[in-house]
Design a protein around this motif. Structure first.
Motif, PDB file in Angstrom:
ATOM      1  N   PHE A 151       0.827  -1.211   0.000  1.00 12.10           N
ATOM      2  CA  PHE A 151       0.000   0.000   0.000  1.00 12.10           C
ATOM      3  C   PHE A 151       0.861   1.262   0.000  1.00 12.10           C
ATOM      4  N   LEU A 152       2.085   1.169   0.515  1.00 11.00           N
ATOM      5  CA  LEU A 152       3.021   2.278   0.361  1.00 11.00           C
ATOM      6  C   LEU A 152       3.338   2.479  -1.120  1.00 11.00           C
ATOM      7  N   GLY A 153       3.459   1.362  -1.850  1.00 14.30           N
ATOM      8  CA  GLY A 153       3.677   1.448  -3.283  1.00 14.30           C
ATOM      9  C   GLY A 153       2.504   2.091  -4.004  1.00 14.30           C
ATOM     10  N   VAL A 154       1.287   1.784  -3.570  1.00 15.53           N
ATOM     11  CA  VAL A 154       0.101   2.402  -4.162  1.00 15.53           C
ATOM     12  C   VAL A 154       0.140   3.918  -3.976  1.00 15.53           C
ATOM     13  N   LEU A 155       0.484   4.362  -2.767  1.00 15.41           N
ATOM     14  CA  LEU A 155       0.585   5.796  -2.501  1.00 15.41           C
ATOM     15  C   LEU A 155       1.670   6.441  -3.352  1.00 15.41           C
ATOM     16  N   THR A 156       2.741   5.680  -3.619  1.00 15.39           N
ATOM     17  CA  THR A 156       3.809   6.202  -4.473  1.00 15.39           C
ATOM     18  C   THR A 156       3.329   6.370  -5.905  1.00 15.39           C
ATOM     19  N   TRP A 161       2.178  12.406  -1.751  1.00 15.96           N
ATOM     20  CA  TRP A 161       2.818  13.566  -1.117  1.00 15.96           C
ATOM     21  C   TRP A 161       2.666  14.838  -1.959  1.00 15.96           C
ATOM     22  N   GLN A 162       2.216  14.668  -3.227  1.00 18.31           N
ATOM     23  CA  GLN A 162       1.977  15.818  -4.083  1.00 18.31           C
ATOM     24  C   GLN A 162       0.499  16.185  -4.128  1.00 18.31           C
ATOM     25  N   ARG A 288       5.128   9.036 -15.465  1.00 14.53           N
ATOM     26  CA  ARG A 288       5.901   9.747 -14.441  1.00 14.53           C
ATOM     27  C   ARG A 288       6.796   8.754 -13.712  1.00 14.53           C
ATOM     28  N   TRP A 289       7.861   9.271 -13.104  1.00 14.56           N
ATOM     29  CA  TRP A 289       8.800   8.372 -12.420  1.00 14.56           C
ATOM     30  C   TRP A 289       8.133   7.640 -11.274  1.00 14.56           C
ATOM     31  N   THR A 290       7.093   8.238 -10.675  1.00 13.70           N
ATOM     32  CA  THR A 290       6.410   7.593  -9.549  1.00 13.70           C
ATOM     33  C   THR A 290       5.693   6.318  -9.960  1.00 13.70           C
ATOM     34  N   VAL A 293       8.341   3.247 -10.207  1.00 12.75           N
ATOM     35  CA  VAL A 293       8.900   3.038  -8.866  1.00 12.75           C
ATOM     36  C   VAL A 293       7.828   2.480  -7.927  1.00 12.75           C
ATOM     37  N   GLY A 294       6.666   3.098  -7.955  1.00 10.56           N
ATOM     38  CA  GLY A 294       5.571   2.616  -7.115  1.00 10.56           C
ATOM     39  C   GLY A 294       5.134   1.218  -7.493  1.00 10.56           C
ATOM     40  N   ALA A 295       5.149   0.923  -8.801  1.00 11.19           N
ATOM     41  CA  ALA A 295       4.750  -0.412  -9.250  1.00 11.19           C
ATOM     42  C   ALA A 295       5.688  -1.480  -8.713  1.00 11.19           C
ATOM     43  N   VAL A 296       6.989  -1.201  -8.704  1.00  6.36           N
ATOM     44  CA  VAL A 296       7.963  -2.155  -8.163  1.00  6.36           C
ATOM     45  C   VAL A 296       7.690  -2.405  -6.678  1.00  6.36           C
ATOM     46  N   ILE A 297       7.381  -1.341  -5.942  1.00  5.18           N
ATOM     47  CA  ILE A 297       7.088  -1.481  -4.508  1.00  5.18           C
ATOM     48  C   ILE A 297       5.809  -2.288  -4.314  1.00  5.18           C
TER      49      ILE A 297
END
Length: 314
Positions: A151-156, A161-162, A288-290, A293-297
């Motif tokens: 779920f941290l990855g989902v937020l990413t 934070w934006q 976007r870079w997020t 990165v978020g998908a990997v998490i």
């Protein structure tokens, strides 16, 4: 008697059967990953000319036709029993009608890449629900950590934070609800339809038939008949149903029978990668870079939720 027939008569020793090549299931695994990964692109193309409910109905019609043909070849019949069909109707809603429709609606406003990544959260929802609904699925530190990481990855991915800037909240929520619908349906199936004595093919054929009926009732209430049928979106819907639903189910059950559910479910981790690559390369969607990165998490967290305790049956 021919020479070949005589040889068979004089040689009672059976011809040894060659073992099936190990590469066989890997090829099918790769094909299933590609089919399901491209499904989100096909949904996007289909919604360019058809309403989301129409895309889902077409998908179910073509998917049901493939399974009906497979049942005819294998001479299998639909299950019997009003109670059984009642349970299958609920399963059809949560495993087919609802998630297919939600993904189609979500892609009206979000990229197919994001929809594919939201689909990868399904194991996370499944882990969270099983801890509540299935007493035999005991939480462990590793699995709980995987749940939190996922779920941290989902937020990413969403750029929390934006302030979720530039993100369509409604479309994203629909995609996440679609991924939640799958474990709800599987838990229901596990509680009500396990041990029914019917084959997977006949059960799934009946399930898709019921989902088709559900969409056939709902679609005319919310949509009108298209003025014209554009060939590319129509082909996308046909491929989505015949390949992404019908053929994919047949491949999936073959993999489960051959290599087991643990290996077969690893396809989940390839789907968002393929969906993202297809959306960017073919549809020209921005990235976007997020997102990667978020998908990997998310995938790392989902993998941890599938780690079974020591001594547990696989």
């Amino acid at each position: 008697m021919s020479t070949a027939a005589a040889a068979r008569t004089q040689s009672p020793a059976p011809v040894p059967v060659r073992p099936r090549p190990r590469l066989g299931w890997r090829l099918r695994f790769g094909a299933l990953s590609l089919i399901w990964g491209f499904s989100f692109l096909l949904i996007k193309v289909g919604t360019q000319s058809f309403a989301p409910f129409q895309v889902t109905l077409g998908r179910l019609v073509f998917g049901t036709a493939v399974l009906a043909a497979a049942m005819a070849v294998k001479r299998e019949r639909l299950p019997r029993g009003a109670r059984l069909w009642g349970h299958m109707a609920v399963a059809a809603f949560f495993l087919n009608a609802l998630p297919f429709s939600l993904f189609a609606y979500s892609e009206l406003t979000i990229p197919s890449t994001l929809a594919g990544i939201c689909n990868a959260t399904s194991p996370l929802w499944g882990m969270a629900l099983s801890m509540v609904a299935l007493s035999e699925d005991r939480p462990t530190r590793v699995r709980v950590a995987g749940l939190g990481l996922g779920f941290l990855g989902v937020l990413t991915v969403l750029g929390a934070w934006q302030g979720f800037h530039g993100l369509d909240a409604r479309g994203t929520a629909m995609a996440l609800l679609a991924s939640l619908s799958y474990p709800v349906g599987w838990i229901y199936v596990r509680r009500t339809l396990a041990g029914s004595g019917n084959s997977h093919l006949s059960m799934t054929g009946a399930q898709l038939l019921l989902a088709t009926v559900q969409l056939a009732v709902v679609t005319p209430l919310f949509t009108s008949v298209p003025a014209h049928f554009a060939p590319v979106p129509l082909l996308a819907v046909a491929a989505l149903g015949a390949l992404g639903t019908g053929l994919a189910v047949l491949i999936q059950y073959g993999l489960v029978a051959e290599v087991g559910p643990t290996t077969a479910q690893m396809v989940t981790y390839f789907i968002p990668v393929i969906a993202t690559a297809a959306g960017v390369a073919i549809l020209g969607e921005s990235l976007r870079w997020t997102t990667p990165v978020g998908a990997v998490i998310v995938l790392a967290g989902a993998a941890l939720t599938q780690v079974k305790p020591k001594g547990a049956a696989s």
